[in-house]
Design an enzyme around this catalytic site. Structure first.
Site, PDB file in Angstrom:
ATOM      1  N   GLY A  16       0.771  -1.240   0.000  1.00 41.66           N
ATOM      2  CA  GLY A  16       0.000   0.000   0.000  1.00 41.66           C
ATOM      3  C   GLY A  16       0.802   1.289   0.000  1.00 41.66           C
ATOM      4  O   GLY A  16       0.238   2.374   0.096  1.00 41.66           O
ATOM      5  N   SER A  22       2.151   8.211   2.353  1.00 43.06           N
ATOM      6  CA  SER A  22       1.284   7.050   2.561  1.00 43.06           C
ATOM      7  C   SER A  22       1.339   6.556   4.004  1.00 43.06           C
ATOM      8  O   SER A  22       2.416   6.510   4.615  1.00 43.06           O
ATOM      9  CB  SER A  22       1.709   5.889   1.657  1.00 43.06           C
ATOM     10  OG  SER A  22       1.557   6.205   0.298  1.00 43.06           O
ATOM     11  N   ILE A  23       0.195   6.150   4.527  1.00 38.40           N
ATOM     12  CA  ILE A  23       0.163   5.512   5.838  1.00 38.40           C
ATOM     13  C   ILE A  23       1.094   4.308   5.849  1.00 38.40           C
ATOM     14  O   ILE A  23       1.830   4.077   6.820  1.00 38.40           O
ATOM     15  CB  ILE A  23      -1.280   5.088   6.187  1.00 38.40           C
ATOM     16  CG1 ILE A  23      -2.158   6.325   6.454  1.00 38.40           C
ATOM     17  CG2 ILE A  23      -1.289   4.152   7.392  1.00 38.40           C
ATOM     18  CD1 ILE A  23      -3.626   6.012   6.607  1.00 38.40           C
ATOM     19  N   ASP A  67      -0.791  -5.589  -8.028  1.00 35.75           N
ATOM     20  CA  ASP A  67      -2.133  -5.064  -8.260  1.00 35.75           C
ATOM     21  C   ASP A  67      -3.073  -6.219  -7.959  1.00 35.75           C
ATOM     22  O   ASP A  67      -3.096  -7.211  -8.694  1.00 35.75           O
ATOM     23  CB  ASP A  67      -2.282  -4.604  -9.711  1.00 35.75           C
ATOM     24  CG  ASP A  67      -3.665  -4.058 -10.030  1.00 35.75           C
ATOM     25  OD1 ASP A  67      -4.599  -4.304  -9.244  1.00 35.75           O
ATOM     26  OD2 ASP A  67      -3.820  -3.411 -11.083  1.00 35.75           O
ATOM     27  N   VAL A  68      -3.817  -6.139  -6.855  1.00 39.73           N
ATOM     28  CA  VAL A  68      -4.633  -7.279  -6.427  1.00 39.73           C
ATOM     29  C   VAL A  68      -5.766  -7.590  -7.414  1.00 39.73           C
ATOM     30  O   VAL A  68      -6.383  -8.653  -7.316  1.00 39.73           O
ATOM     31  CB  VAL A  68      -5.216  -7.064  -5.011  1.00 39.73           C
ATOM     32  CG1 VAL A  68      -4.095  -6.997  -3.972  1.00 39.73           C
ATOM     33  CG2 VAL A  68      -6.101  -5.829  -4.937  1.00 39.73           C
ATOM     34  N   TYR A 158     -17.910  10.378   2.720  1.00 39.27           N
ATOM     35  CA  TYR A 158     -17.152   9.124   2.711  1.00 39.27           C
ATOM     36  C   TYR A 158     -17.861   8.068   1.865  1.00 39.27           C
ATOM     37  O   TYR A 158     -17.224   7.167   1.321  1.00 39.27           O
ATOM     38  CB  TYR A 158     -16.927   8.633   4.145  1.00 39.27           C
ATOM     39  CG  TYR A 158     -15.812   7.614   4.268  1.00 39.27           C
ATOM     40  CD1 TYR A 158     -14.528   7.904   3.818  1.00 39.27           C
ATOM     41  CD2 TYR A 158     -16.038   6.360   4.826  1.00 39.27           C
ATOM     42  CE1 TYR A 158     -13.505   6.977   3.922  1.00 39.27           C
ATOM     43  CE2 TYR A 158     -15.025   5.436   4.944  1.00 39.27           C
ATOM     44  CZ  TYR A 158     -13.752   5.739   4.485  1.00 39.27           C
ATOM     45  OH  TYR A 158     -12.748   4.821   4.584  1.00 39.27           O
ATOM     46  N   LYS A 165     -15.654  -0.438   4.364  1.00 38.01           N
ATOM     47  CA  LYS A 165     -14.797  -0.550   5.550  1.00 38.01           C
ATOM     48  C   LYS A 165     -15.524  -1.278   6.690  1.00 38.01           C
ATOM     49  O   LYS A 165     -14.883  -1.969   7.495  1.00 38.01           O
ATOM     50  CB  LYS A 165     -14.344   0.832   6.023  1.00 38.01           C
ATOM     51  CG  LYS A 165     -13.372   1.519   5.076  1.00 38.01           C
ATOM     52  CD  LYS A 165     -12.019   0.822   5.014  1.00 38.01           C
ATOM     53  CE  LYS A 165     -10.986   1.692   4.314  1.00 38.01           C
ATOM     54  NZ  LYS A 165      -9.674   1.022   4.183  1.00 38.01           N
ATOM     55  N   THR A 196      -3.310  11.909   2.645  1.00 40.89           N
ATOM     56  CA  THR A 196      -2.646  10.950   1.765  1.00 40.89           C
ATOM     57  C   THR A 196      -3.211  11.064   0.358  1.00 40.89           C
ATOM     58  O   THR A 196      -4.257  11.674   0.140  1.00 40.89           O
ATOM     59  CB  THR A 196      -2.859   9.516   2.272  1.00 40.89           C
ATOM     60  OG1 THR A 196      -4.267   9.213   2.215  1.00 40.89           O
ATOM     61  CG2 THR A 196      -2.361   9.357   3.704  1.00 40.89           C
TER      62      THR A 196
END
Length: 257
Positions: A16, A22-23, A67-68, A158, A165, A196
């Protein structure tokens, strides 16, 4: 950032990282500082010039595209980990996606295809990683993913990512139950809003961050190093009794309903 070496000798996969904001980058730095050896992935050729130099800075022994949504790429990463390391101690899943047209409209107006893609990338990919990681964790391990307060309450703009999520957090609880007998812990980390690249897709995100500062008991935003410190703790043995949880690192925003 962790000043201890609680991950000395451990092997971890970080998925990620897009750039230095990025986190996942904050987490990777904390894992490295705590002594872990890392496998780091980038999304595609466009992302590689931004991510590979960061992987080099952390002396990542495995560096690969992932890339999933592309068949076989996730399996290729785990095949490489199996060949080079033969085991895995922790995984950080810090990816999410929803098509802009579906993200920016009403949830009830999202397309079937957009909903399915958002769920596949943001939620199901974590289940797939867990399944591939399981045989590499005979002595137990730690699986971590990133959530957000929008899973638990309605956050303006959101949108579709809220239900996605929420599914991810529910998945964490079921995964923790199924993998617990093998000593594999599964947790979600829920940071406050961070500037981000992924967050930039959310409408009026600047207002969201301003609202978070107003709501937070600590009166500030968090940064990627705050998230990294928590994840480095959760990846290590000192967190051996924590599983199935969503842990907030948001300066207290989540208690201020």
């Amino acid at each position: 950032m962790s000043m201890t070496r609680n991950l000395q000798g451990k092997k971890g996969l970080v998925v990620g990282i897009a750039n230095e904001s990025s986190i996942a980058w904050g987490c990777a730095r904390a894992f490295h500082a705590a002594g872990a050896d890392l496998a780091i992935t980038w999304l595609n050729d466009k992302a590689r010039p931004y991510v590979q130099p960061l992987a080099e800075r952390l002396e990542a022994g495995i560096q690969m595209p992932l890339d999933v949504e592309q068949p076989g790429q996730l399996e290729a990463v785990f095949d490489t980990i199996t060949r080079q390391w033969g085991r895995l101690d922790f995984v950080l899943h810090s990816i999410a996606f929803a098509p802009a047209a579906d993200l920016h409209g009403r949830v009830i107006d999202c397309s079937r295809e957009g909903f399915a893609r958002a769920m596949d990338v943001s939620c199901h990919s974590f289940l797939r990683m867990a399944r591939l990681a399981e045989p590499l964790m005979p002595q137990g391990g730690s699986l971590l993913t990133m959530s957000y307060l929008g899973a638990a309450e309605v956050i303006d703009n959101y949108g579709l990512m809220g239900p996605v999520k929420a599914a991810l957090e529910s998945g964490v609880r079921y995964m923790a139950t199924e993998l617990g007998p093998k000593g594999i812990r599964v947790n979600a980390v829920s940071p406050g809003p961070l500037a981000t690249r992924a967050a930039s897709g959310i409408a009026q995100f600047d207002q969201l961050m301003a609202d978070a500062v107003q709501r937070a008991p600590l009166g500030r935003l968090v940064d990627i190093d705050d998230v990294g410190a928590l994840c480095a703790f959760l990846a290590g043995n000192t967190a051996r009794s924590i599983t199935g949880s969503t842990l907030y690192v948001d300066a207290g925003v989540h208690i201020m309903g």
